[in-house]
Write a protein that holds these residues in place. Structure first.
Motif, short mmCIF file in Angstrom:
data_model
loop_
_atom_site.label_atom_id
_atom_site.label_comp_id
_atom_site.label_asym_id
_atom_site.label_seq_id
_atom_site.Cartn_x
_atom_site.Cartn_y
_atom_site.Cartn_z
N LEU A 154 5.84 29.75 16.11
CA LEU A 154 5.74 30.68 14.99
C LEU A 154 7.12 31.25 14.65
CD1 LEU A 154 2.57 32.70 16.09
CD2 LEU A 154 2.68 30.74 14.53
N ASP A 155 7.35 31.45 13.38
CA ASP A 155 8.64 32.00 12.94
C ASP A 155 8.56 33.53 12.93
OD1 ASP A 155 11.20 32.23 11.98
OD2 ASP A 155 10.63 31.92 9.87
N LEU A 156 8.55 34.10 14.14
CA LEU A 156 8.47 35.54 14.29
C LEU A 156 9.60 36.03 15.19
CD1 LEU A 156 4.63 35.89 15.00
CD2 LEU A 156 5.79 36.32 12.83
N ASN A 157 9.91 37.32 15.08
CA ASN A 157 10.91 37.93 15.96
C ASN A 157 10.25 38.24 17.29
OD1 ASN A 157 12.75 38.08 13.71
ND2 ASN A 157 11.67 39.92 13.04
N MET A 158 10.63 37.53 18.35
CA MET A 158 9.93 37.67 19.62
C MET A 158 10.89 37.80 20.80
SD MET A 158 6.72 35.01 19.26
CE MET A 158 7.69 33.65 18.57
N ARG B 251 15.68 35.07 18.81
CA ARG B 251 16.61 35.62 17.83
C ARG B 251 17.94 35.95 18.51
NH1 ARG B 251 13.42 33.47 14.90
NH2 ARG B 251 12.11 34.52 13.33
N LEU B 252 19.03 35.68 17.83
CA LEU B 252 20.35 35.95 18.39
C LEU B 252 20.56 37.44 18.58
CD1 LEU B 252 23.08 34.79 19.29
CD2 LEU B 252 23.86 35.01 16.91
N THR B 253 20.12 38.22 17.60
CA THR B 253 20.28 39.67 17.65
C THR B 253 18.92 40.33 17.83
OG1 THR B 253 22.19 39.54 16.17
CG2 THR B 253 21.15 41.69 16.43
N ILE B 254 18.84 41.26 18.77
CA ILE B 254 17.61 42.00 19.00
C ILE B 254 17.90 43.50 18.91
CG2 ILE B 254 16.66 40.19 20.47
CD1 ILE B 254 17.30 41.92 22.89
N PRO B 255 16.89 44.32 18.61
CA PRO B 255 17.12 45.77 18.56
C PRO B 255 17.67 46.29 19.88
CG PRO B 255 15.00 45.21 17.58
CD PRO B 255 15.52 43.96 18.22
N GLN B 256 18.57 47.25 19.80
CA GLN B 256 19.21 47.79 21.00
C GLN B 256 18.20 48.36 21.98
OE1 GLN B 256 22.31 47.54 21.99
NE2 GLN B 256 21.88 48.69 23.87
N ALA B 257 17.09 48.88 21.48
CA ALA B 257 16.07 49.47 22.36
C ALA B 257 15.46 48.44 23.30
CB ALA B 257 14.97 50.11 21.51
N PHE B 258 15.59 47.14 22.96
CA PHE B 258 15.00 46.09 23.78
C PHE B 258 16.02 45.43 24.70
CE2 PHE B 258 12.26 45.47 19.76
CZ PHE B 258 11.50 46.58 20.09
N ASN B 259 17.20 46.01 24.79
CA ASN B 259 18.27 45.48 25.63
C ASN B 259 18.25 46.19 26.99
OD1 ASN B 259 21.00 45.28 26.80
ND2 ASN B 259 21.48 44.20 24.90
N TYR B 260 18.45 45.44 28.08
CA TYR B 260 18.35 46.03 29.42
C TYR B 260 19.65 45.95 30.20
CZ TYR B 260 13.44 46.55 28.53
OH TYR B 260 12.25 46.94 27.98
N ILE C 215 6.78 41.50 19.86
CA ILE C 215 7.01 41.01 18.50
C ILE C 215 7.30 42.19 17.60
CG2 ILE C 215 5.99 39.81 16.52
CD1 ILE C 215 4.20 38.30 18.51
N TRP C 216 8.42 42.13 16.88
CA TRP C 216 8.70 43.19 15.92
C TRP C 216 8.75 42.62 14.51
CZ3 TRP C 216 12.40 40.85 18.86
CH2 TRP C 216 13.61 40.49 18.26
N VAL C 217 8.27 43.41 13.55
CA VAL C 217 8.10 42.92 12.18
C VAL C 217 8.54 43.99 11.18
CG1 VAL C 217 6.13 41.46 12.81
CG2 VAL C 217 5.72 43.80 12.01
N ASP C 218 8.77 43.55 9.94
CA ASP C 218 8.91 44.48 8.83
C ASP C 218 7.53 45.01 8.47
OD1 ASP C 218 11.65 44.09 8.63
OD2 ASP C 218 11.42 42.39 7.25
N ALA C 219 7.47 46.23 8.00
CA ALA C 219 6.18 46.85 7.71
C ALA C 219 5.35 46.02 6.73
CB ALA C 219 6.40 48.26 7.16
N LYS C 220 6.01 45.40 5.76
CA LYS C 220 5.28 44.63 4.75
C LYS C 220 4.67 43.35 5.33
CE LYS C 220 9.52 42.33 3.18
NZ LYS C 220 10.44 42.12 2.03
N GLU C 221 5.15 42.92 6.49
CA GLU C 221 4.63 41.71 7.13
C GLU C 221 3.54 42.00 8.15
OE1 GLU C 221 8.85 39.20 7.22
OE2 GLU C 221 8.22 40.37 8.97
N TYR C 222 3.32 43.27 8.45
CA TYR C 222 2.47 43.63 9.58
C TYR C 222 1.07 43.03 9.48
CZ TYR C 222 -0.04 46.37 13.04
OH TYR C 222 -0.82 46.74 14.11
N ASP C 223 0.39 43.21 8.36
CA ASP C 223 -0.99 42.75 8.24
C ASP C 223 -1.09 41.23 8.35
OD1 ASP C 223 -1.95 45.31 7.96
OD2 ASP C 223 -1.91 45.28 5.77
N THR C 224 -0.14 40.52 7.77
CA THR C 224 -0.16 39.06 7.85
C THR C 224 0.01 38.58 9.29
OG1 THR C 224 0.75 38.85 5.62
CG2 THR C 224 0.96 36.94 7.07
#
Length: 239
Positions: free
Chosen positions: A92-96, A108-117, A138-147
């Protein structure tokens, strides 16, 4: 060994620490007091166990740990995500971010800082896909959430925690904090839980009393972990 008077399960993010991972001295003092009065205190988090243990060591050496949303409690693994599910997710083409006991991998090459250990030193980011996955984030844009939600709901053999509209946490089917608590505790000893978000709901369901920090959930609200522990100890006639 003295009999345990009760179990106190405490969530970390948003409950015990703020967004900068800062601990409150009053919360630490209250945990020390609970331990001194023979309560078993367990940090229960969706975070990886190495992070949870790192946090526990900042509080007291006797604090126990439960990580990966209940997939690992005190070193006992309760379930990895099925390899078939991981293959489906990988296509799947999702941020995981995929996590196991030894590290984490992202597509993904870049991930949110909050997920870095990087801060704990012993839970590295891996450059290749992992096996024995305990949790997928998995993190998403709000507009993608329901899909994305509909897509994930169609996959069998997983447990999903929903964080609308930001993302999802996936665990093996039947795995959550409540399952971990049932595995860990002895019969007829009171269970108390302190949390703030949707992944804490299974923990609340198996507890004799639950305390909610913040305003994301409805129920018995408290301002802090220390306030909850004060109430718990008063219930045990400890001032």
């Amino acid at each position: 060994m003295k009999p345990i008077k009760g179990y106190i399960f405490i969530d970390i993010d948003g409950t015990l620490v703020d967004k900068d991972l800062r601990l409150n001295s009053y919360d630490i003092e209250s945990i020390h007091k609970a331990l001194a009065h023979d309560y078993d205190v367990i940090l229960a988090s969706g975070r990886p166990t190495p992070f949870v243990r790192w946090m526990a060591h900042q509080i007291h050496e006797s604090v126990s740990v439960c990580g990966f949303n209940g997939a690992d409690i005190e070193g006992t693994l309760l379930g990895c995500i099925d390899d078939t599910v991981i293959k489906i997710l990988s296509n799947l083409d999702l941020n995981m971010i995929f996590k196991n006991q030894s590290g984490y991998y992202s597509n993904r090459l870049t991930i949110p800082q909050a997920f870095n250990y990087d801060m704990i030193g012993n839970y590295p980011r891996q450059m290749h896909p992992l096996s024995d996955i305990l949790k997928v984030l998995i993190w998403v844009d709000a507009k993608e959430y329901d899909t994305v939600k509909r897509m994930l709901d169609s996959i069998e053999d997983i447990s999903i925690t929903y964080y609308e509209p930001k993302g999802f946490e996936l665990s093996a089917k039947g795995i959550d904090k409540g399952k971990a608590i049932i595995h860990y505790v002895q019969d007829n000893i009171p269970i108390y839980s302190i949390g703030n978000d949707t992944n804490d709901l299974p923990m609340f369901e198996v507890s004799d009393a639950s305390y909610i920090v913040g305003n994301k959930l409805t129920g018995h609200r408290v301002e802090s972990v220390s306030e909850a522990i004060i109430e718990i100890l008063k219930g045990g006639n400890i001032e």
